[in-house]
Motif scaffolding. Structure first.
Motif, mmCIF file in Angstrom:
data_model
loop_
_atom_site.group_PDB
_atom_site.id
_atom_site.type_symbol
_atom_site.label_atom_id
_atom_site.label_comp_id
_atom_site.label_asym_id
_atom_site.label_seq_id
_atom_site.Cartn_x
_atom_site.Cartn_y
_atom_site.Cartn_z
ATOM 1 N N ILE A 147 0.840 -1.205 0.000
ATOM 2 C CA ILE A 147 0.000 0.000 0.000
ATOM 3 C C ILE A 147 0.871 1.250 0.000
ATOM 4 C CG2 ILE A 147 -1.749 1.291 1.270
ATOM 5 C CD1 ILE A 147 -2.793 -1.332 2.354
ATOM 6 N N TYR A 148 1.928 1.253 0.807
ATOM 7 C CA TYR A 148 2.781 2.431 0.896
ATOM 8 C C TYR A 148 3.397 2.778 -0.459
ATOM 9 C CZ TYR A 148 6.766 5.392 2.005
ATOM 10 O OH TYR A 148 7.692 6.428 2.017
ATOM 11 N N TRP A 149 3.998 1.786 -1.135
ATOM 12 C CA TRP A 149 4.695 2.080 -2.379
ATOM 13 C C TRP A 149 3.730 2.337 -3.528
ATOM 14 C CZ3 TRP A 149 9.221 3.977 -2.318
ATOM 15 C CH2 TRP A 149 10.127 3.630 -1.316
ATOM 16 N N ALA A 150 2.547 1.750 -3.483
ATOM 17 C CA ALA A 150 1.520 2.112 -4.477
ATOM 18 C C ALA A 150 1.154 3.583 -4.322
ATOM 19 C CB ALA A 150 0.279 1.236 -4.304
ATOM 20 N N THR A 151 1.094 4.042 -3.081
ATOM 21 C CA THR A 151 0.798 5.454 -2.829
ATOM 22 C C THR A 151 1.914 6.346 -3.355
ATOM 23 O OG1 THR A 151 -0.363 4.789 -0.804
ATOM 24 C CG2 THR A 151 0.140 7.127 -1.056
ATOM 25 N N VAL A 152 3.166 5.934 -3.146
ATOM 26 C CA VAL A 152 4.299 6.726 -3.624
ATOM 27 C C VAL A 152 4.281 6.836 -5.149
ATOM 28 C CG1 VAL A 152 6.814 6.784 -3.837
ATOM 29 C CG2 VAL A 152 5.779 6.260 -1.644
ATOM 30 N N VAL A 153 4.034 5.717 -5.833
ATOM 31 C CA VAL A 153 3.995 5.742 -7.300
ATOM 32 C C VAL A 153 2.904 6.694 -7.789
ATOM 33 C CG1 VAL A 153 3.480 4.380 -9.366
ATOM 34 C CG2 VAL A 153 4.977 3.443 -7.603
ATOM 35 N N LEU A 154 1.733 6.630 -7.171
ATOM 36 C CA LEU A 154 0.627 7.485 -7.597
ATOM 37 C C LEU A 154 0.877 8.942 -7.241
ATOM 38 C CD1 LEU A 154 -2.230 5.042 -6.651
ATOM 39 C CD2 LEU A 154 -1.765 5.920 -8.949
ATOM 40 N N VAL A 155 1.492 9.197 -6.093
ATOM 41 C CA VAL A 155 1.863 10.575 -5.744
ATOM 42 C C VAL A 155 2.878 11.103 -6.748
ATOM 43 C CG1 VAL A 155 3.054 12.008 -4.042
ATOM 44 C CG2 VAL A 155 1.308 10.406 -3.294
ATOM 45 N N SER A 156 3.790 10.231 -7.186
ATOM 46 C CA SER A 156 4.765 10.627 -8.195
ATOM 47 C C SER A 156 4.071 11.052 -9.486
ATOM 48 C CB SER A 156 5.726 9.460 -8.475
ATOM 49 O OG SER A 156 6.545 9.739 -9.585
ATOM 50 N N ILE A 157 3.092 10.257 -9.921
ATOM 51 C CA ILE A 157 2.360 10.580 -11.144
ATOM 52 C C ILE A 157 1.611 11.890 -10.998
ATOM 53 C CG2 ILE A 157 0.490 9.838 -12.675
ATOM 54 C CD1 ILE A 157 1.284 6.947 -12.053
ATOM 55 N N VAL A 158 0.871 12.041 -9.898
ATOM 56 C CA VAL A 158 0.057 13.244 -9.702
ATOM 57 C C VAL A 158 0.934 14.470 -9.489
ATOM 58 C CG1 VAL A 158 -1.623 14.346 -8.179
ATOM 59 C CG2 VAL A 158 -1.934 11.965 -8.854
ATOM 60 N N GLY A 159 2.045 14.316 -8.739
ATOM 61 C CA GLY A 159 2.954 15.444 -8.546
ATOM 62 C C GLY A 159 3.521 15.946 -9.859
ATOM 63 N N THR A 160 3.860 15.004 -10.744
ATOM 64 C CA THR A 160 4.341 15.365 -12.078
ATOM 65 C C THR A 160 3.251 16.085 -12.865
ATOM 66 O OG1 THR A 160 5.842 13.479 -12.140
ATOM 67 C CG2 THR A 160 5.265 14.462 -14.252
ATOM 68 N N GLN A 161 2.023 15.557 -12.788
ATOM 69 C CA GLN A 161 0.920 16.146 -13.529
ATOM 70 C C GLN A 161 0.597 17.567 -13.052
ATOM 71 O OE1 GLN A 161 -1.846 12.936 -12.732
ATOM 72 N NE2 GLN A 161 -1.775 12.266 -14.866
ATOM 73 N N ILE A 162 0.740 17.809 -11.756
ATOM 74 C CA ILE A 162 0.453 19.142 -11.230
ATOM 75 C C ILE A 162 1.389 20.173 -11.862
ATOM 76 C CG2 ILE A 162 0.599 20.590 -9.165
ATOM 77 C CD1 ILE A 162 -0.396 18.186 -7.558
ATOM 78 N N THR A 163 2.686 19.861 -11.886
ATOM 79 C CA THR A 163 3.653 20.779 -12.479
ATOM 80 C C THR A 163 3.418 20.933 -13.978
ATOM 81 O OG1 THR A 163 5.311 20.216 -10.815
ATOM 82 C CG2 THR A 163 6.102 21.251 -12.825
ATOM 83 N N ASP A 164 3.192 19.815 -14.670
ATOM 84 C CA ASP A 164 2.951 19.877 -16.112
ATOM 85 C C ASP A 164 1.690 20.664 -16.428
ATOM 86 O OD1 ASP A 164 5.205 18.385 -16.501
ATOM 87 O OD2 ASP A 164 4.164 16.487 -16.847
ATOM 88 N N LEU A 165 0.686 20.562 -15.564
ATOM 89 C CA LEU A 165 -0.558 21.311 -15.768
ATOM 90 C C LEU A 165 -0.293 22.808 -15.747
ATOM 91 C CD1 LEU A 165 -3.708 21.237 -15.974
ATOM 92 C CD2 LEU A 165 -3.741 21.357 -13.469
ATOM 93 N N PHE A 166 0.446 23.250 -14.736
ATOM 94 C CA PHE A 166 0.763 24.674 -14.636
ATOM 95 C C PHE A 166 1.640 25.138 -15.798
ATOM 96 C CE2 PHE A 166 -0.221 24.121 -10.031
ATOM 97 C CZ PHE A 166 -1.187 25.113 -9.933
ATOM 98 N N THR A 167 2.630 24.318 -16.169
ATOM 99 C CA THR A 167 3.608 24.734 -17.181
ATOM 100 C C THR A 167 3.066 24.626 -18.600
ATOM 101 O OG1 THR A 167 5.399 23.992 -15.731
ATOM 102 C CG2 THR A 167 5.934 24.359 -18.051
ATOM 103 N N ASP A 168 2.533 23.459 -18.955
ATOM 104 C CA ASP A 168 2.148 23.201 -20.341
ATOM 105 C C ASP A 168 0.744 23.669 -20.687
ATOM 106 O OD1 ASP A 168 4.625 22.007 -20.649
ATOM 107 O OD2 ASP A 168 3.886 19.995 -20.190
ATOM 108 N N ILE A 169 -0.169 23.648 -19.722
ATOM 109 C CA ILE A 169 -1.554 24.022 -20.007
ATOM 110 C C ILE A 169 -1.816 25.483 -19.670
ATOM 111 C CG2 ILE A 169 -3.977 23.469 -19.587
ATOM 112 C CD1 ILE A 169 -2.330 21.268 -20.978
ATOM 113 N N PHE A 170 -1.375 25.912 -18.483
ATOM 114 C CA PHE A 170 -1.635 27.282 -18.058
ATOM 115 C C PHE A 170 -0.500 28.249 -18.387
ATOM 116 C CE2 PHE A 170 -4.302 25.099 -14.607
ATOM 117 C CZ PHE A 170 -5.429 25.132 -15.407
ATOM 118 N N GLY A 171 0.620 27.711 -18.867
ATOM 119 C CA GLY A 171 1.716 28.564 -19.293
ATOM 120 C C GLY A 171 2.470 29.257 -18.177
ATOM 121 N N VAL A 172 2.434 28.703 -16.966
ATOM 122 C CA VAL A 172 3.152 29.296 -15.837
ATOM 123 C C VAL A 172 4.644 29.027 -15.992
ATOM 124 C CG1 VAL A 172 3.432 29.299 -13.330
ATOM 125 C CG2 VAL A 172 1.157 29.003 -14.336
#
Length: 413
Positions: A83-108
């Motif tokens: 459970i712990y490492w599944a959470t880490v993998v998913l946090v990794s994916i979502v953390g990446t998506q958060i930054t990409d959302l700001f940079t690539d979609i919103f142009g921050v």
């Protein structure tokens, strides 16, 4: 007065101590962390582009899955490796998506997003310290501390993504140099810890740095050989790393079942030297599999690749590298649009999206401004040809603008 029997499972659970919820920091821990970071980078790209879900569907789906797994993690009362490492993998994916959302979609700007995430991490640490008087991950033994811990982990992934992309683009490192430099920085942190740097400070600095290291390694393995990579592709890289993660986590699960969860100050169940040997075996397995699965050097070249192809990071045909392959696909789309075959143009547009995304790690650091100018034009073309009711005029205008953008960048060489 009534009392509850301790044979009642609910009663036993309430009497069970809330043990440390995170693993012991070992070589295996850091290897799984780096591999999970790479999976987060490549798997999100695979779902978004190769599968064709798009950023909105991918981001939404990953948030839902993360919420479900995080709920399970917070409900447990002790460290459960799966459970712990599944959470880490998913946090990794979502953390990446958060930054990409700001940079690539919103142009921050990456400068802005990096600064914002640094401030957010400082706030999390400040509040965590004021409430608990410790930031040590050896003491994640209450629900409140665990919530602070996961909040910090999510921000470190977002910060690592933004800071890593900023360093790679601003310094034009490329993914190969990035892997070497971020590895060196982590070794420097380890040396500083040996010289007296706080263990807590060293851990969190290294935790942030493993994010760009994992991304660089993922790009190195997944990128085509013509771009200076190994050529495994995002799908194969994700599957390979995920298999190694599953094997290492299964071993962790077995150790916990045999020896229980280690409490603060208790010696690790597995001797550090033996654990390092297991981690080394995992690293050797990854390297051997990558070499075995990598495309052969004698593979037939594509129509847009010459036998004497120079790695794109050293290519001088444009400020961001050889755009011949991209231009060929764009010309094909233009021809299909001009002939009225908008369905064919939409199909060919998928090839454009995959090719452009695959070249990003090598091209973008060379000249971020030029890359963004073409990226924006490609987005307009994809939007036009994928519209619910696409029109020939709109598609033709978008393709012409994209061809002009490519010609402008190539003219800067």
């Amino acid at each position: 007065m009534t009392t509850r029997s301790t044979t009642d499972p609910t009663a036993r659970r309430s009497l069970e101590p809330f043990l440390n919820k995170v693993p012991t920091i070992t070589a295996t821990f850091w290897l799984i962390k780096v591999l999970s970071t790479t999976v987060g980078e490549t798997f999100a790209d695979y779902l978004t582009v190769q599968v064709g879900l798009g950023w909105a569907v991918t981001d939404g789906a990953m948030l839902v899955v993360l919420a479900a797994v995080m709920f399970a993690q917070l409900r447990t009362r002790r460290y459960v490796p799966a459970i712990y490492w599944a959470t880490v993998v998913l946090v990794s994916i979502v953390g990446t998506q958060i930054t990409d959302l700001f940079t690539d979609i919103f142009g921050v700007s990456l400068y802005v997003s990096t600064a914002v995430f640094m401030v957010l991490l400082a706030i999390v640490f400040t509040v965590w310290w004021r409430e608990e008087r410790t930031l040590a991950i050896t003491s994640i033994d209450t629900p409140r501390r665990e919530r602070f811990y996961w909040g910090a982990i999510l921000v470190t992934f977002a910060l690592g993504t933004a800071a890593g992309d900023l360093a790679t683009e601003a310094l034009s490192l490329g993914f190969r140099n990035g892997a070497l430099i971020f590895s060196g920085l982590i070794l420097a942190v380890w040396a500083a810890k040996k010289l007296g740097l706080s263990t807590v400070v060293a851990f969190w600095i290294a935790y942030v740095l493993t994010r760009p290291l994992g991304a660089s390694l993922g790009d190195l393995l997944s990128q085509d050989k013509s771009y200076g990579g190994v050529g495994l592709g995002a799908q194969t890289t994700s599957i390979l790393f995920l298999l190694v993660i599953v094997a290492l986590v299964a071993r962790e699960q077995l150790v916990v079942r045999r020896h229980g969860v280690r409490t603060k100050g208790q010696a690790p169940a597995v001797h550090p030297a033996r654990d390092a040997a297991w981690a080394g075996s995992g690293l050797v397995a990854v390297t051997a599999a990558a070499l075995f699965l990598a495309p052969g050097a004698t593979a037939a070249p594509t129509a847009t690749t010459s036998d004497a192809r120079t790695p794109i990071e050293a290519d001088t045909t444009s400020p961001i590298g050889d755009l011949t392959g991209i231009a060929t696909i764009v010309d094909d789309i233009g021809t299909l649009v001009d002939s009225g075959d908008l369905a064919g143009a939409k199909t060919r547009a998928k090839d454009l999206e995959v090719a452009w995304d695959s070249s990003e790690a090598a091209m973008k650091p060379q000249s971020p401004a030029d890359w963004h100018s073409i990226d924006g034009a490609i987005d307009e073309t994809l939007t036009a040809v994928r519209a619910g009711t696409p029109t020939q005029d709109a598609c033709s205008t978008a393709v012409a603008a994209l061809q002009s953008s490519i010609a402008t960048v190539e003219g800067e060489a």
